[in-house]
Design an enzyme around this catalytic site. Structure first.
Site, PDB file in Angstrom:
ATOM      1  N   ASP A  44       0.862  -1.173   0.000  1.00 13.77           N
ATOM      2  CA  ASP A  44       0.000   0.000   0.000  1.00 13.77           C
ATOM      3  C   ASP A  44       0.904   1.229   0.000  1.00 13.77           C
ATOM      4  OD1 ASP A  44      -2.393   1.588   0.449  1.00 13.77           O
ATOM      5  OD2 ASP A  44      -3.230  -0.211   1.388  1.00 13.77           O
TER       6      ASP A  44
ATOM      7  N   ASP B 186      -2.929   4.764  -2.410  1.00 11.07           N
ATOM      8  CA  ASP B 186      -3.966   5.388  -1.583  1.00 11.07           C
ATOM      9  C   ASP B 186      -4.332   6.782  -2.105  1.00 11.07           C
ATOM     10  OD1 ASP B 186      -5.407   5.044   1.035  1.00 11.07           O
ATOM     11  OD2 ASP B 186      -4.347   6.897   1.526  1.00 11.07           O
TER      12      ASP B 186
ATOM     13  N   GLU C 154      -6.355   3.995  -5.819  1.00  7.94           N
ATOM     14  CA  GLU C 154      -7.638   4.298  -5.190  1.00  7.94           C
ATOM     15  C   GLU C 154      -7.920   5.753  -5.531  1.00  7.94           C
ATOM     16  OE1 GLU C 154      -9.787   4.520  -0.841  1.00  7.94           O
ATOM     17  OE2 GLU C 154      -7.908   5.534  -1.262  1.00  7.94           O
TER      18      GLU C 154
ATOM     19  N   HIS D 286     -11.229  -2.690   3.278  1.00  5.38           N
ATOM     20  CA  HIS D 286     -11.189  -2.351   4.711  1.00  5.38           C
ATOM     21  C   HIS D 286     -11.960  -1.078   5.043  1.00  5.38           C
ATOM     22  CE1 HIS D 286      -8.224  -0.009   2.689  1.00  5.38           C
ATOM     23  NE2 HIS D 286      -8.137   0.792   3.727  1.00  5.38           N
ATOM     24  N   ASP D 287     -12.522  -0.407   4.047  1.00  2.00           N
ATOM     25  CA  ASP D 287     -13.287   0.825   4.293  1.00  2.00           C
ATOM     26  C   ASP D 287     -14.783   0.628   4.102  1.00  2.00           C
ATOM     27  OD1 ASP D 287     -10.950   2.328   4.660  1.00  2.00           O
ATOM     28  OD2 ASP D 287     -10.850   2.911   2.546  1.00  2.00           O
TER      29      ASP D 287
HETATM   30  O1  TEU Z   1      -9.366   5.859   1.851  1.00  6.24           O
HETATM   31  C1  TEU Z   1      -9.696   7.047   1.200  1.00  6.24           C
HETATM   32  C2  TEU Z   1     -11.101   7.276   1.163  1.00  6.24           C
HETATM   33  O2  TEU Z   1     -11.621   7.710   0.171  1.00  6.24           O
HETATM   34  C3  TEU Z   1     -11.830   6.928   2.388  1.00  6.24           C
HETATM   35  O3  TEU Z   1     -11.462   7.767   3.406  1.00  6.24           O
HETATM   36  C4  TEU Z   1     -13.234   7.058   2.146  1.00  6.24           C
HETATM   37  O4  TEU Z   1     -13.568   8.396   1.991  1.00  6.24           O
HETATM   38  C5  TEU Z   1     -13.925   6.508   3.319  1.00  6.24           C
HETATM   39  O5  TEU Z   1     -13.200   5.460   3.852  1.00  6.24           O
HETATM   40  C6  TEU Z   1     -15.241   5.991   2.897  1.00  6.24           C
HETATM   41  O6  TEU Z   1     -15.827   5.545   4.040  1.00  6.24           O
HETATM   42  C7  TEU Z   1      -8.031   5.586   1.985  1.00  6.24           C
HETATM   43  C8  TEU Z   1      -7.837   4.364   2.826  1.00  6.24           C
HETATM   44  O7  TEU Z   1      -8.384   3.256   2.184  1.00  6.24           O
HETATM   45  C9  TEU Z   1      -8.437   4.614   4.172  1.00  6.24           C
HETATM   46  O8  TEU Z   1      -8.404   3.479   4.994  1.00  6.24           O
HETATM   47  C10 TEU Z   1      -7.685   5.755   4.801  1.00  6.24           C
HETATM   48  O9  TEU Z   1      -8.302   6.124   6.002  1.00  6.24           O
HETATM   49  C11 TEU Z   1      -7.632   6.979   3.887  1.00  6.24           C
HETATM   50  O10 TEU Z   1      -7.309   6.657   2.547  1.00  6.24           O
HETATM   51  C12 TEU Z   1      -6.566   7.924   4.351  1.00  6.24           C
HETATM   52  O11 TEU Z   1      -5.303   7.389   4.101  1.00  6.24           O
END
Ligand code: TEU
Length: 544
Positions: A97, A198, A251, A320-321
């Site tokens: 990542d 990311d 992403e 994971h989000d």
């Molecule tokens: O996620 C970016 C992102 O778009 C998320 O914050 C999204 O807005 C949210 O999770 C939707 O619920 C990435 C990573 O995947 C996330 O785990 C991190 O918190 C974020 O970037 C910051 O690095």
């Protein structure tokens, strides 16, 4: 010959929740090594590791304090090297990542940057208060609230699109880009086969002018997918990535198809593929916290756009989000098993590289927590805090936070029916879902009809079919409950028919049943609740 990253399936590991090896309640790298055989047995050929770098864990590793060190919670650099070697033995490639929009505020660069006049000052984005004493601009961040935090040491504000412990790097500074290249080379030299990048389309802030008034993420028009961002992606590709046999998946936040094409069509030489979010938002309004009714045809429309709009897609239903897909678009009660299999059918019959998130392959569900105090996620806690300030009652706050919380995906992997689901001998950092005695890997390993076995079959089916991997996508039918589409190549057609509802349905299509989640072998146009059927037909058969 197609590149290996189009042929293979990716398995995403969220290290702290995968497998603990030393009883401290936290998953770790030796734990991942111990489970490589299971990843292989699924049929995955690429492992994506969510961050394992040194981090104070304000955002579970997405706040990095040293890009060249391993978080001691997860093990050592020697463990990491062993993971690369053990994965290679099994022909599994590992991608890391790459979190480069921001660092941790505890990163050495940021600590030095706080000193006005330091050579690191320009690594980050610093601004004084406005003359009227107000914040430097009106932007609001991804985790709500202003993007500016005052640093008492220098008396100025620093910019952070995410948490205050995640200051954004300054991509107008060539030294920052040089540092990033060094980090990428470091991991590629160690054996990484690429990166999941990311929030990779928000690196370059063109101006810091006020943003247009907006309910959320105010100011985004000044930094989303800017030309400066495209230039950085091309530079990283040309100077670093092109020197290795590797790939990138970006992403990308808030992109539509047209914008995505500029970020990942092959001739642009930027990313190889990207994650978009549209397909997970067809039952949400404006924000993920406000639900609306799911319709299969809306989901089909989103996929049609992306399948036809890009030459190659990254396919995912969980990470994971995101909430667990069987709880989100499936039915995690009466039709849990069947709907989990339907969703697998969907993912592996689209065109692109499929990503499976740990636990998805056994149909893990959203958490069973009952109150905010059980949550760890910084996003959930920030949003709850904001809603509290707006005097939204606790019950309603919980309802909204619970269905969308990122912790839904972060509960420990359910390996066995034993204590802590076999995840850890100690107390897990986040409580295990109470359904682990019913839903666990070991039980599904023994059951030929399990969700796990179905995932393996779908992955094998895709692996063995050029049509499923590379065939053209064509939508056939979209209604409130049912969607159907076709994949075609060289006179061979697969038709995929999916009933996203607990009611019987009808959809007349011809062909031989290749796989179904009900075990049926003949299709007569009638679908059972949550039934998924894949039919195959050649030109000759269609004529006959
Ligand atoms: O996620 C970016 C992102 O778009 C998320 O914050 C999204 O807005 C949210 O999770 C939707 O619920 C990435 C990573 O995947 C996330 O785990 C991190 O918190 C974020 O970037 C910051 O690095």
């Amino acid at each position: 010959m197609q590149p290996w990253w189009k042929e293979r399936v990716v398995y995403q590991v969220y290290p702290r929740s995968f497998q603990d090896s030393n009883g401290d309640g936290m998953g770790d790298i030796p734990g991942i090594i111990a489970r490589l055989d299971q990843i292989k047995a699924l049929g995955a050929g690429i492992l994506w590791l969510s961050p394992v770098y040194a981090s104070p864990d304000a955002d579970n590793g997405y706040d990095i304090s040293d890009y060249r060190a391993i978080n001691p919670k997860f093990g050592t650099m020697a463990d990491m090297e062993r993971l690369f070697a053990e994965a290679e033995k099994r022909d599994i490639k590992v991608i890391m990542d790459l979190v480069i929009n921001h660092t941790s505020d505890e990163h050495e660069w940021f600590q030095k940057s706080r000193e006005p006049g330091s050579p690191y000052r320009d690594y980050y984005i610093w601004r004084p208060a406005r003359v009227d004493g107000g914040l430097p601009n009106n932007w609001t961040g991804f985790f709500m609230g202003s993007v500016w935090t005052l640093d008492p040491k220098s008396g100025e504000y620093y910019l952070h699109l995410f948490d205050r412990k995640q200051p954004d790097l300054n991509y107008h500074n060539p030294k920052v880009i040089k540092e990033v290249k060094g980090i990428m080379r470091f991991w590629l030299e160690k054996g990484a086969a690429g990166f999941r990048c990311d929030v990779i389309n928000v690196l370059y802030k063109t101006t810091l002018d006020d943003g247009r008034k907006s309910l959320a993420i105010q100011g985004i028009e000044h930094y989303k997918s800017q030309e400066g961002n495209h230039e950085i992606l091309r530079e990283l590709r040309r100077d670093v990535l092109d020197c290795y046999d590797c790939f990138t998946v970006g992403e990308t936040v808030m992109v539509g198809v047209e914008e995505a094409r500029l970020l990942c069509e092959p001739e642009r030489r930027e990313l190889d593929m990207l994650f978009y979010f549209n397909h997970l938002e067809v039952d949400r309004r404006v924000s993920k916290y406000v639900p609306k009714k799911f319709k299969a045809k809306n989901l089909l429309n989103v996929f049609s756009q992306w399948q036809r709009g890009l030459s190659w897609n990254a396919l995912y239903l969980e990470n994971h989000d995101q909430p667990r897909i069987v709880s989100h678009y499936g039915n995690d009660k009466q039709y849990w098993e069947r709907s989990a299999k339907l969703l697998a059918t969907l993912e592996f019959t689209l065109r692109g590289t499929p990503f499976v998130y740990q636990g998805q392959e056994i149909g893990m569900t959203n958490f069973d927590y009952t109150q905010i105090s059980q949550l760890n996620d910084v996003e959930s806690r920030n949003i709850d805090g904001l809603m509290k300030k707006l005097h939204i009652p606790a019950k309603l706050r919980w309802k909204w936070v619970a269905q969308a919380s990122r912790d839904n995906a972060r509960t420990p992997m359910q390996w066995t029916a034993e204590a802590n689901a076999g995840f850890s001998a100690g107390e897990p950092w986040l409580p295990v879902n109470g359904n682990y005695r019913r839903i666990n890997y070991e039980a599904q390993e023994k059951d030929v009809n399990s969700v796990l076995q179905y995932y393996r079959r779908m992955i094998a089916l895709r692996a063995g079919s050029e049509t499923l991997k590379y065939g053209e996508f064509k939508p056939l039918l979209g209604s409130r409950r049912v969607m159907a589409y076709e994949r075609a190549l060289d006179g061979e057609r697969y038709r995929v028919i999916l009933n996203f509802s607990s009611h019987a349905a009808k959809a007349a299509f011809g062909g031989t049943v290749v796989i179904s989640n009900t075990g049926r072998t003949i299709y007569d146009g009638r679908l059972e609740p949550w039934e998924a059927v894949v039919l195959k037909q050649t030109n000759e058969e269609a004529k006959a």
